[in-house]
Design a protein around this motif. Structure first.
Motif, PDB file in Angstrom:
ATOM      1  N   ALA A  75      -6.241  24.307  55.758  1.00 46.94           N
ATOM      2  CA  ALA A  75      -4.814  23.986  55.798  1.00 46.94           C
ATOM      3  C   ALA A  75      -4.094  24.444  54.533  1.00 46.94           C
ATOM      4  N   GLY A  76      -4.833  24.663  53.453  1.00 44.47           N
ATOM      5  CA  GLY A  76      -4.212  25.108  52.209  1.00 44.47           C
ATOM      6  C   GLY A  76      -3.331  24.036  51.580  1.00 44.47           C
ATOM      7  N   GLU A  77      -2.375  24.496  50.761  1.00 44.02           N
ATOM      8  CA  GLU A  77      -1.440  23.574  50.125  1.00 44.02           C
ATOM      9  C   GLU A  77      -0.321  23.231  51.103  1.00 44.02           C
ATOM     10  N   PRO A  78       0.352  22.092  50.882  1.00 43.15           N
ATOM     11  CA  PRO A  78       1.430  21.720  51.800  1.00 43.15           C
ATOM     12  C   PRO A  78       2.687  22.537  51.532  1.00 43.15           C
ATOM     13  N   GLY A  79       3.567  22.536  52.515  1.00 45.76           N
ATOM     14  CA  GLY A  79       4.900  23.095  52.355  1.00 45.76           C
ATOM     15  C   GLY A  79       5.876  21.967  52.086  1.00 45.76           C
ATOM     16  N   ARG A  80       7.091  22.342  51.758  1.00 43.50           N
ATOM     17  CA  ARG A  80       8.126  21.342  51.494  1.00 43.50           C
ATOM     18  C   ARG A  80       9.465  21.876  51.985  1.00 43.50           C
ATOM     19  N   GLU A  81      10.167  21.069  52.749  1.00 42.14           N
ATOM     20  CA  GLU A  81      11.519  21.366  53.200  1.00 42.14           C
ATOM     21  C   GLU A  81      12.352  20.113  52.956  1.00 42.14           C
ATOM     22  N   GLU A  82      13.214  20.198  51.974  1.00 40.85           N
ATOM     23  CA  GLU A  82      13.991  19.034  51.539  1.00 40.85           C
ATOM     24  C   GLU A  82      15.022  18.583  52.579  1.00 40.85           C
ATOM     25  N   PHE A  83      15.558  19.540  53.348  1.00 40.03           N
ATOM     26  CA  PHE A  83      16.686  19.225  54.218  1.00 40.03           C
ATOM     27  C   PHE A  83      16.351  19.392  55.692  1.00 40.03           C
ATOM     28  N   GLU A  84      17.044  18.571  56.521  1.00 42.77           N
ATOM     29  CA  GLU A  84      16.980  18.720  57.972  1.00 42.77           C
ATOM     30  C   GLU A  84      17.778  19.961  58.363  1.00 42.77           C
ATOM     31  N   GLU A  85      17.649  20.374  59.603  1.00 39.92           N
ATOM     32  CA  GLU A  85      18.496  21.446  60.119  1.00 39.92           C
ATOM     33  C   GLU A  85      19.938  20.951  60.161  1.00 39.92           C
ATOM     34  N   CYS A  86      20.889  21.868  60.005  1.00 39.66           N
ATOM     35  CA  CYS A  86      22.293  21.507  60.153  1.00 39.66           C
ATOM     36  C   CYS A  86      22.582  21.225  61.624  1.00 39.66           C
ATOM     37  N   PRO A  87      23.573  20.370  61.894  1.00 41.71           N
ATOM     38  CA  PRO A  87      23.922  20.097  63.294  1.00 41.71           C
ATOM     39  C   PRO A  87      24.360  21.367  64.019  1.00 41.71           C
ATOM     40  N   ALA A  88      24.244  21.359  65.332  1.00 41.23           N
ATOM     41  CA  ALA A  88      24.633  22.515  66.143  1.00 41.23           C
ATOM     42  C   ALA A  88      26.064  22.922  65.825  1.00 41.23           C
ATOM     43  N   GLY A  89      26.277  24.223  65.713  1.00 39.17           N
ATOM     44  CA  GLY A  89      27.613  24.741  65.430  1.00 39.17           C
ATOM     45  C   GLY A  89      27.916  24.908  63.962  1.00 39.17           C
ATOM     46  N   SER A  90      26.997  24.486  63.092  1.00 37.13           N
ATOM     47  CA  SER A  90      27.205  24.648  61.649  1.00 37.13           C
ATOM     48  C   SER A  90      26.036  25.424  61.061  1.00 37.13           C
ATOM     49  N   HIS A  91      26.219  25.904  59.850  1.00 36.29           N
ATOM     50  CA  HIS A  91      25.167  26.667  59.195  1.00 36.29           C
ATOM     51  C   HIS A  91      24.974  26.167  57.767  1.00 36.29           C
ATOM     52  N   PRO A  92      23.767  26.345  57.213  1.00 40.12           N
ATOM     53  CA  PRO A  92      23.513  25.880  55.847  1.00 40.12           C
ATOM     54  C   PRO A  92      24.195  26.762  54.810  1.00 40.12           C
ATOM     55  N   ALA A  93      24.586  26.141  53.711  1.00 42.12           N
ATOM     56  CA  ALA A  93      25.188  26.859  52.580  1.00 42.12           C
ATOM     57  C   ALA A  93      24.915  26.052  51.321  1.00 42.12           C
ATOM     58  N   SER A  94      25.004  26.719  50.184  1.00 47.38           N
ATOM     59  CA  SER A  94      24.804  26.043  48.903  1.00 47.38           C
ATOM     60  C   SER A  94      26.120  25.458  48.416  1.00 47.38           C
ATOM     61  N   SER A  95      26.052  24.296  47.805  1.00 42.81           N
ATOM     62  CA  SER A  95      27.262  23.687  47.239  1.00 42.81           C
ATOM     63  C   SER A  95      27.762  24.493  46.058  1.00 42.81           C
ATOM     64  N   ASN A  96      26.937  25.395  45.522  1.00 42.06           N
ATOM     65  CA  ASN A  96      27.347  26.235  44.392  1.00 42.06           C
ATOM     66  C   ASN A  96      27.831  27.603  44.830  1.00 42.06           C
ATOM     67  N   ASP A  97      27.938  27.874  46.141  1.00 46.78           N
ATOM     68  CA  ASP A  97      28.425  29.175  46.588  1.00 46.78           C
ATOM     69  C   ASP A  97      29.792  29.449  45.995  1.00 46.78           C
ATOM     70  N   GLY A  98      29.922  30.574  45.302  1.00 48.57           N
ATOM     71  CA  GLY A  98      31.200  30.962  44.727  1.00 48.57           C
ATOM     72  C   GLY A  98      31.544  30.237  43.453  1.00 48.57           C
ATOM     73  N   ASP A  99      30.659  29.423  42.926  1.00 42.09           N
ATOM     74  CA  ASP A  99      30.911  28.669  41.702  1.00 42.09           C
ATOM     75  C   ASP A  99      30.159  29.327  40.562  1.00 42.09           C
ATOM     76  N   ASP A 100      30.900  29.950  39.660  1.00 35.70           N
ATOM     77  CA  ASP A 100      30.266  30.641  38.538  1.00 35.70           C
ATOM     78  C   ASP A 100      30.204  29.773  37.286  1.00 35.70           C
ATOM     79  N   LEU A 101      30.579  28.500  37.409  1.00 33.92           N
ATOM     80  CA  LEU A 101      30.664  27.643  36.227  1.00 33.92           C
ATOM     81  C   LEU A 101      29.319  27.043  35.816  1.00 33.92           C
ATOM     82  N   GLY A 102      28.435  26.870  36.753  1.00 33.38           N
ATOM     83  CA  GLY A 102      27.180  26.200  36.418  1.00 33.38           C
ATOM     84  C   GLY A 102      25.988  26.977  36.913  1.00 33.38           C
ATOM     85  N   PRO A 103      24.776  26.475  36.632  1.00 35.27           N
ATOM     86  CA  PRO A 103      23.568  27.163  37.098  1.00 35.27           C
ATOM     87  C   PRO A 103      23.499  27.134  38.620  1.00 35.27           C
TER      88      PRO A 103
END
Length: 198
Positions: A75-103
């Motif tokens: 089985a090897g090492e485990p995987g990790r997925e922090e988030f559930e799938e987004c609800p139908a009709g939406s898509h995942p995005a980063s809260s930092n998209d387009g934000d050049d102020l922070g890491p």
């Protein structure tokens, strides 16, 4: 408990067949794998599992940690997925998209969708019309305007009609973000989700 017994039988066949050893004699990696596969109850409710899993959690905080592997289970090492799938009709995005102020984070922690608030104003107002509720839920409603990168969502005949809006909300987090893909018969794998909360 049924899943633990099922997993135990499979792991025992893979890991202990030549020697006839018992589950409590398993290597630490096999104990962790066996306990992570326990679903009802989870490992926290199985007395056998608490010591090896607490040992794992403590070891993870130390420098140079290597995940204990159950060699016979493949089985090897485990995987990790922090988030559930987004609800139908939406898509995942980063809260930092387009934000050049922070890491920049490399996690898609938001769900984004485009809706036409004019199609069903009553439903839209019920879901997103309360600004205080939106703030509590960390949901933002942004009207898409002409001249932005969102032109594809605008009415081409009337460049801005005020109907198209972008809804951004936090992406649901998984209660059990870790998983093992454990091979079964004929190479088919079954995914077992687990957490490392004590």
């Amino acid at each position: 408990m049924k899943h633990l017994l099922y997993a135990a039988a499979g792991l025992a066949a893979l890991t202990f067949a030549p020697t006839g050893a018992k589950a409590q004699d398993a290597s630490w990696g096999c104990q962790v794998l066996l306990c992570a596969a326990s679903q009802n109850p989870s490992w926290q409710g199985v007395p056998y599992c608490v010591p090896p899993m607490k040992k794992l959690i403590a070891a993870m905080s130390r420098p140079g940690f290597d995940w204990p592997i159950c060699q016979g289970a493949k089985a090897g090492e485990p995987g990790r997925e922090e988030f559930e799938e987004c609800p139908a009709g939406s898509h995942p995005a980063s809260s930092n998209d387009g934000d050049d102020l922070g890491p920049r984070r490399n996690e898609d922690d938001q769900c984004v969708r485009i809706v036409d608030r004019c199609e069903n104003r009553g439903e839209f107002n019920r879901l997103y019309g309360d600004e205080e509720a939106n703030q509590r839920n960390r949901t933002t409603v942004k009207v898409l305007r002409s001249g932005s990168h969102n032109d594809d969502f605008l009415n081409r005949d009337n460049r801005y009609n005020g109907c198209k809006v972008q809804i951004t909300s936090p992406r649901p987090r998984r209660a059990n973000p870790w998983y093992f893909d454990i091979p079964k018969d004929k190479g088919v794998k079954e995914r077992f989700w687990f957490n490392l909360r004590t």
